[in-house]
Design a protein around this motif. Structure first.
Motif, mmCIF file in Angstrom:
data_model
loop_
_atom_site.group_PDB
_atom_site.id
_atom_site.type_symbol
_atom_site.label_atom_id
_atom_site.label_comp_id
_atom_site.label_asym_id
_atom_site.label_seq_id
_atom_site.Cartn_x
_atom_site.Cartn_y
_atom_site.Cartn_z
ATOM 1 N N PHE A 44 -2.606 -9.855 1.351
ATOM 2 C CA PHE A 44 -2.904 -9.454 2.774
ATOM 3 C C PHE A 44 -2.388 -7.851 3.076
ATOM 4 C CE2 PHE A 44 -1.332 -8.512 7.249
ATOM 5 C CZ PHE A 44 -2.667 -8.861 7.983
ATOM 6 N N ALA A 45 -3.275 -7.204 3.702
ATOM 7 C CA ALA A 45 -2.928 -5.792 3.864
ATOM 8 C C ALA A 45 -3.462 -5.411 5.243
ATOM 9 C CB ALA A 45 -3.791 -4.660 3.023
ATOM 10 N N VAL A 46 -2.389 -4.808 6.089
ATOM 11 C CA VAL A 46 -2.832 -4.495 7.476
ATOM 12 C C VAL A 46 -3.735 -3.710 7.563
ATOM 13 C CG1 VAL A 46 -1.757 -3.824 9.669
ATOM 14 C CG2 VAL A 46 -0.427 -5.585 8.374
ATOM 15 N N CYS A 47 -3.470 -2.365 7.198
ATOM 16 C CA CYS A 47 -4.531 -1.232 7.354
ATOM 17 C C CYS A 47 -3.904 -0.272 6.214
ATOM 18 C CB CYS A 47 -4.394 -0.669 8.570
ATOM 19 S SG CYS A 47 -2.904 0.353 9.054
ATOM 20 N N TYR A 48 -4.815 0.862 6.058
ATOM 21 C CA TYR A 48 -4.669 1.610 5.015
ATOM 22 C C TYR A 48 -4.215 3.038 5.526
ATOM 23 C CZ TYR A 48 -6.565 -1.625 1.900
ATOM 24 O OH TYR A 48 -6.791 -2.580 1.345
ATOM 25 N N ALA A 49 -3.570 3.883 5.037
ATOM 26 C CA ALA A 49 -3.158 5.178 5.620
ATOM 27 C C ALA A 49 -4.643 6.116 5.362
ATOM 28 C CB ALA A 49 -2.151 5.700 4.671
ATOM 29 N N ALA A 50 -5.082 5.874 4.107
ATOM 30 C CA ALA A 50 -6.595 6.823 4.051
ATOM 31 C C ALA A 50 -7.766 6.221 4.914
ATOM 32 C CB ALA A 50 -6.921 6.540 2.574
ATOM 33 N N LYS A 51 -8.631 6.905 5.110
ATOM 34 C CA LYS A 51 -9.959 6.586 5.903
ATOM 35 C C LYS A 51 -10.689 5.459 5.112
ATOM 36 C CE LYS A 51 -10.611 11.439 7.479
ATOM 37 N NZ LYS A 51 -11.568 12.668 7.213
ATOM 38 N N LYS A 52 -11.055 4.540 5.926
ATOM 39 C CA LYS A 52 -11.920 3.471 5.494
ATOM 40 C C LYS A 52 -13.094 4.014 4.596
ATOM 41 C CE LYS A 52 -13.984 -1.073 6.792
ATOM 42 N NZ LYS A 52 -14.657 -1.016 5.450
ATOM 43 N N ASP A 53 -13.944 4.807 4.885
ATOM 44 C CA ASP A 53 -14.876 5.220 4.383
ATOM 45 C C ASP A 53 -14.442 5.881 2.891
ATOM 46 O OD1 ASP A 53 -16.467 4.740 6.362
ATOM 47 O OD2 ASP A 53 -16.618 6.693 7.132
ATOM 48 N N GLU A 117 -5.872 2.720 -3.279
ATOM 49 C CA GLU A 117 -5.172 3.509 -2.004
ATOM 50 C C GLU A 117 -4.670 4.755 -2.315
ATOM 51 O OE1 GLU A 117 -3.995 4.052 1.916
ATOM 52 O OE2 GLU A 117 -5.490 2.762 1.111
ATOM 53 N N ASP A 118 -4.086 4.832 -3.671
ATOM 54 C CA ASP A 118 -3.503 6.180 -4.038
ATOM 55 C C ASP A 118 -4.553 7.313 -4.137
ATOM 56 O OD1 ASP A 118 -0.917 4.837 -4.387
ATOM 57 O OD2 ASP A 118 -1.123 4.686 -6.508
ATOM 58 N N ALA A 119 -5.903 6.751 -4.594
ATOM 59 C CA ALA A 119 -6.753 7.767 -4.893
ATOM 60 C C ALA A 119 -7.407 8.234 -3.557
ATOM 61 C CB ALA A 119 -7.699 6.987 -5.707
ATOM 62 N N ALA A 120 -7.572 7.310 -2.947
ATOM 63 C CA ALA A 120 -8.206 7.706 -1.373
ATOM 64 C C ALA A 120 -7.321 8.340 -0.767
ATOM 65 C CB ALA A 120 -8.417 6.114 -0.681
ATOM 66 N N GLU A 121 -6.046 8.483 -0.461
ATOM 67 C CA GLU A 121 -5.110 9.205 0.200
ATOM 68 C C GLU A 121 -5.071 10.602 -0.568
ATOM 69 O OE1 GLU A 121 -1.231 7.231 0.087
ATOM 70 O OE2 GLU A 121 -1.778 5.780 1.358
ATOM 71 N N LEU A 122 -5.079 10.635 -1.655
ATOM 72 C CA LEU A 122 -5.172 11.944 -2.462
ATOM 73 C C LEU A 122 -6.540 12.633 -2.033
ATOM 74 C CD1 LEU A 122 -3.969 14.117 -4.274
ATOM 75 C CD2 LEU A 122 -4.970 13.051 -6.164
ATOM 76 N N ILE A 123 -7.716 12.068 -2.033
ATOM 77 C CA ILE A 123 -8.857 12.627 -1.833
ATOM 78 C C ILE A 123 -8.912 13.167 -0.318
ATOM 79 C CG2 ILE A 123 -11.306 11.904 -1.056
ATOM 80 C CD1 ILE A 123 -10.937 10.040 -3.812
ATOM 81 N N ASP A 124 -8.249 12.140 0.583
ATOM 82 C CA ASP A 124 -8.472 12.733 1.765
ATOM 83 C C ASP A 124 -7.595 13.829 2.246
ATOM 84 O OD1 ASP A 124 -9.928 10.650 2.917
ATOM 85 O OD2 ASP A 124 -8.435 9.573 3.772
ATOM 86 N N LYS A 125 -6.381 14.020 1.825
ATOM 87 C CA LYS A 125 -5.582 15.252 1.479
ATOM 88 C C LYS A 125 -6.213 16.364 0.942
ATOM 89 C CE LYS A 125 -1.414 17.087 -0.507
ATOM 90 N NZ LYS A 125 -0.625 16.806 -1.704
ATOM 91 N N LEU A 126 -7.067 16.298 -0.212
ATOM 92 C CA LEU A 126 -7.602 17.626 -0.816
ATOM 93 C C LEU A 126 -8.934 17.872 -0.057
ATOM 94 C CD1 LEU A 126 -7.340 16.475 -4.459
ATOM 95 C CD2 LEU A 126 -6.013 18.075 -3.215
ATOM 96 N N VAL A 127 -9.701 16.968 0.580
ATOM 97 C CA VAL A 127 -10.639 17.147 1.358
ATOM 98 C C VAL A 127 -10.211 18.083 2.820
ATOM 99 C CG1 VAL A 127 -12.617 16.379 3.159
ATOM 100 C CG2 VAL A 127 -12.113 15.305 0.666
ATOM 101 N N ALA A 128 -9.159 17.700 3.322
ATOM 102 C CA ALA A 128 -8.611 18.228 4.652
ATOM 103 C C ALA A 128 -8.150 19.762 4.082
ATOM 104 C CB ALA A 128 -7.484 17.252 5.043
#
Length: 132
Positions: A44-53, A117-128
Motif C-alpha cells: 500500500f502507498a498513500v501517495c507519491y511526492a512526484a507528479k502522478k503523470d 519514485e526516485d526517478a520520477a522525483e529527480l525528473i520533476d526536480k530537473l524539469v522544474a
C-alpha cells in the motif's frame, strides 16, 4: 490533513507509506479530521511526492526497457533490481528517461536512483530547474 474524495486520498503534504501493516494519521488540533487504516496490504502507498503523470511515464519506460511481462505490477515503489534490472539496465533506463523528458541526469544523481519514485522525483526536480 487528509481528505477522501471517492476512493482517492489527498494530503496537504506528500506522504509515503510503503510496506506497512497499519497506518494511523491524526490531526494535532481538536475537531480536525483523522484517518485510520488497519490491515493495510503490504504494498500500500498513500501517495507519491512526484507528479502522478511523471510516475506513470517512468513506469511505462521501465516496463518497455526491461521487457516486463504483461500483468507485472510496476508502481512508484517498484525497485529496478526487483524487476530484474542490473546496472547496465539502470543506465539504459536513465538514458530513456533523459530522452523522454529532455533532461540530463548527472552520474552521481543516476547512481541514487533505485525505484520508479526516485526517478520520477529527480525528473520533476530537473524539469522544474530547467523551466525559466
Amino acid at each position: 490533513m487528509a481528505s477522501i474524495a471517492g476512493s482517492a486520498l489527498s494530503f496537504a503534504r506528500p506522504v509515503k507509506a510503503v510496506n506497512t501493516s497499519s497506518l494511523s494519521f491524526s490531526a494535532a488540533r481538536k475537531g480536525n479530521a483523522f484517518l485510520r487504516l488497519h490491515s493495510v496490504p503490504k504494498r500500500f502507498a498513500v501517495c507519491y511526492a512526484a507528479k502522478k503523470d511523471t510516475v506513470d511515464k517512468v513506469c511505462e519506460i521501465v516496463k518497455k526497457q526491461l521487457a516486463v511481462p504483461e500483468g507485472t505490477e510496476v508502481c512508484g515503489a517498484s525497485k529496478f533490481s526487483d524487476l530484474g534490472a542490473d546496472s547496465l539496465d539502470t543506465v539504459e533506463i536513465v538514458m530513456g528517461l533523459e530522452e523522454e523528458f529532455d533532461i540530463s541526469v548527472e552520474e552521481s544523481s543516476a547512481q541514487s536512483i533505485a525505484t520508479v519514485e526516485d526517478a520520477a522525483e529527480l525528473i520533476d526536480k530537473l524539469v522544474a530547474e530547467k523551466s525559466p
